[in-house]
Design an enzyme around this catalytic site. Structure first.
Site, PDB file in Angstrom:
ATOM      1  N   PHE A  62      41.102  40.331  42.114  1.00  0.00           N
ATOM      2  CA  PHE A  62      41.673  41.067  43.231  1.00  0.00           C
ATOM      3  C   PHE A  62      43.196  41.178  43.145  1.00  0.00           C
ATOM      4  O   PHE A  62      43.798  42.065  43.747  1.00  0.00           O
ATOM      5  CB  PHE A  62      41.263  40.359  44.522  1.00  0.00           C
ATOM      6  CG  PHE A  62      41.691  41.038  45.789  1.00  0.00           C
ATOM      7  CD1 PHE A  62      41.228  42.307  46.115  1.00  0.00           C
ATOM      8  CD2 PHE A  62      42.551  40.403  46.683  1.00  0.00           C
ATOM      9  CE1 PHE A  62      41.607  42.924  47.302  1.00  0.00           C
ATOM     10  CE2 PHE A  62      42.933  41.013  47.873  1.00  0.00           C
ATOM     11  CZ  PHE A  62      42.458  42.276  48.172  1.00  0.00           C
ATOM     12  N   TYR A  63      43.836  40.282  42.421  1.00  0.00           N
ATOM     13  CA  TYR A  63      45.297  40.260  42.375  1.00  0.00           C
ATOM     14  C   TYR A  63      45.840  41.499  41.675  1.00  0.00           C
ATOM     15  O   TYR A  63      45.456  41.796  40.541  1.00  0.00           O
ATOM     16  CB  TYR A  63      45.803  39.008  41.674  1.00  0.00           C
ATOM     17  CG  TYR A  63      45.493  37.711  42.388  1.00  0.00           C
ATOM     18  CD1 TYR A  63      45.097  37.694  43.727  1.00  0.00           C
ATOM     19  CD2 TYR A  63      45.597  36.485  41.730  1.00  0.00           C
ATOM     20  CE1 TYR A  63      44.823  36.501  44.380  1.00  0.00           C
ATOM     21  CE2 TYR A  63      45.328  35.298  42.380  1.00  0.00           C
ATOM     22  CZ  TYR A  63      44.925  35.313  43.699  1.00  0.00           C
ATOM     23  OH  TYR A  63      44.650  34.123  44.344  1.00  0.00           O
ATOM     24  N   THR A  64      46.732  42.184  42.363  1.00  0.00           N
ATOM     25  CA  THR A  64      47.360  43.424  41.888  1.00  0.00           C
ATOM     26  C   THR A  64      46.330  44.356  41.236  1.00  0.00           C
ATOM     27  O   THR A  64      46.572  44.947  40.187  1.00  0.00           O
ATOM     28  CB  THR A  64      48.534  43.147  40.918  1.00  0.00           C
ATOM     29  OG1 THR A  64      48.075  42.335  39.822  1.00  0.00           O
ATOM     30  CG2 THR A  64      49.666  42.446  41.616  1.00  0.00           C
TER      31      THR A  64
END
Length: 365
Positions: A62-64
């Site tokens: 989900f990160y960036t």
């Protein structure tokens, strides 16, 4: 302590650094874009960490919007450090709003999410794979079977949980033990001087069942650095910049500001920064295997690493503990030494305890 002093993660033989490198800001896409770093900026942070001896890396699909994994995979390959790194990724959050099965903890999504993470990371396995959060839907036995199959397939080495209720963690580990499935070795949770509520149930569960707690946001969303002042609170809150940790929705109270004064006093006595006091405290608390630290520049990470270079004396730790303590509520008040004292006959005599005896009533923290 130092970054190259390694500790076992939970009930496993996996050795990890006392500080993990959080890479939520590696990349400039998606939800985290406003705080994101370019690949060159991320490279400098990554190299600072590994050159100091760090081996524990945390990311998530989900990160960036997946860019964190892509950048991290390139940096690890570039440095030739894949086998040395303990690479962690997570999955739960939706990656496709148009697909009802592109999120959550179902078998379908977890297998898909891991395969896509492996592709972005440029590797055929991750060392630690975590549920990013409890989805409130998927049966825990489905999750366990999926994680066990992924481990048997060689795609993950260890499994763990992040941001789940304590009862869920207890049920998962108990079922894993009972059915000889891949056990959970890690429990990732928000933990800091400003957020100690996990001590009520999560930390005892982790200690009893062999899960190493990895603490995220040990700086309380930046509050414990001291960069904000009480007089600025109203103005900053009005701008949406001082409403607490986004994951918990916390707003700062007079008690929190008083705690900040205590942290500042302790830092001055030790000749270190407030942030270093906060990181040191979190990393050395009972049940904590590692604290996750991020950085916007190498110098900031170096300061966090230096937080391992001193010890908080017992009397100052007691001061911090008292200022940050979370009063027990509801039924938990019944488990304090004060309440337990009412249940014991004050005239009763207690015999000498055998070797290995553990008291049934522990001091409430």
């Amino acid at each position: 302590m130092a970054l190259d002093d390694y500790y076992l993660l939970g009930r496993s033989g996996l050795r990890v650094s006392r500080l993990a490198l959080g890479t939520m800001n590696f990349g400039q896409s998606g939800f985290h874009a406003p705080y994101g770093k370019t690949e060159d900026e991320a490279r400098a942070i990554f190299r600072t960490y590994v050159e100091a001896g760090g081996n524990f890396i945390d990311t998530a699909d989900f990160y960036t919007a997946g860019e964190s994994e892509r950048i991290l995979g390139r940096l690890i390959a570039e440095a030739g450090l894949r086998e040395r790194m303990v690479l962690t990724t997570k999955a739960t959050n939706s990656v496709d709003s148009g697909d009802p099965n592109a999120g959550g903890n179902s078998r379908k999504h977890l297998i898909r999410a891991l395969d896509e993470s492996l592709r972005r990371l440029g590797t055929d396995y991750v060392d630690l794979f975590l549920l990013h959060t409890w989805d409130r839907i998927t049966p825990v036995d489905e999750v366990l079977r999926t994680l066990d199959d992924l481990a048997r397939a060689g795609k993950i080495r260890y499994a763990g949980l992040s941001d789940v209720p304590a009862w869920y963690a207890a049920r998962a580990q108990t079922l894993a033990d009972a059915h000889s499935l891949t056990p959970m070795v890690s429990l990732q949770l928000p933990y800091s001087l400003i957020e100690r509520t996990i001590e009520t149930e999560h930390v005892p569960v982790a200690q009893q069942l062999g899960l190493g707690v990895t603490a995220w946001s040990p700086l309380g969303g930046g509050f414990l650095t001291g960069k904000y002042q009480r007089d600025d609170a109203r103005e900053l809150a009005g701008e949406g910049r001082l409403t607490g940790d986004g994951a918990t929705g916390r707003t700062w109270t007079d008690r929190d500001w008083d705690l900040l004064t205590t942290v500042r006093d302790v830092a001055e006595k030790l000749g270190v920064t407030m942030a270093q006091v906060a990181v040191n405290w979190a990393a050395t608390q009972p049940g904590v295997a590692s604290a996750i630290v991020g950085a916007s520049r190498p110098e900031q990470l170096e300061s966090s690493i230096a937080a391992l270079g001193f010890e908080i004396p017992d009397e100052l730790r007691a001061t911090l503990d008292q200022a940050s303590a979370v009063p027990p509520s509801s039924v938990y008040r019944m488990f304090t030494p004060e309440y337990q004292g009412w249940l014991v006959n004050p005239g009763a005599k207690v015999a000498d305890k055998p070797v290995g005896y553990q008291p049934s009533v522990l001091n409430w923290r």
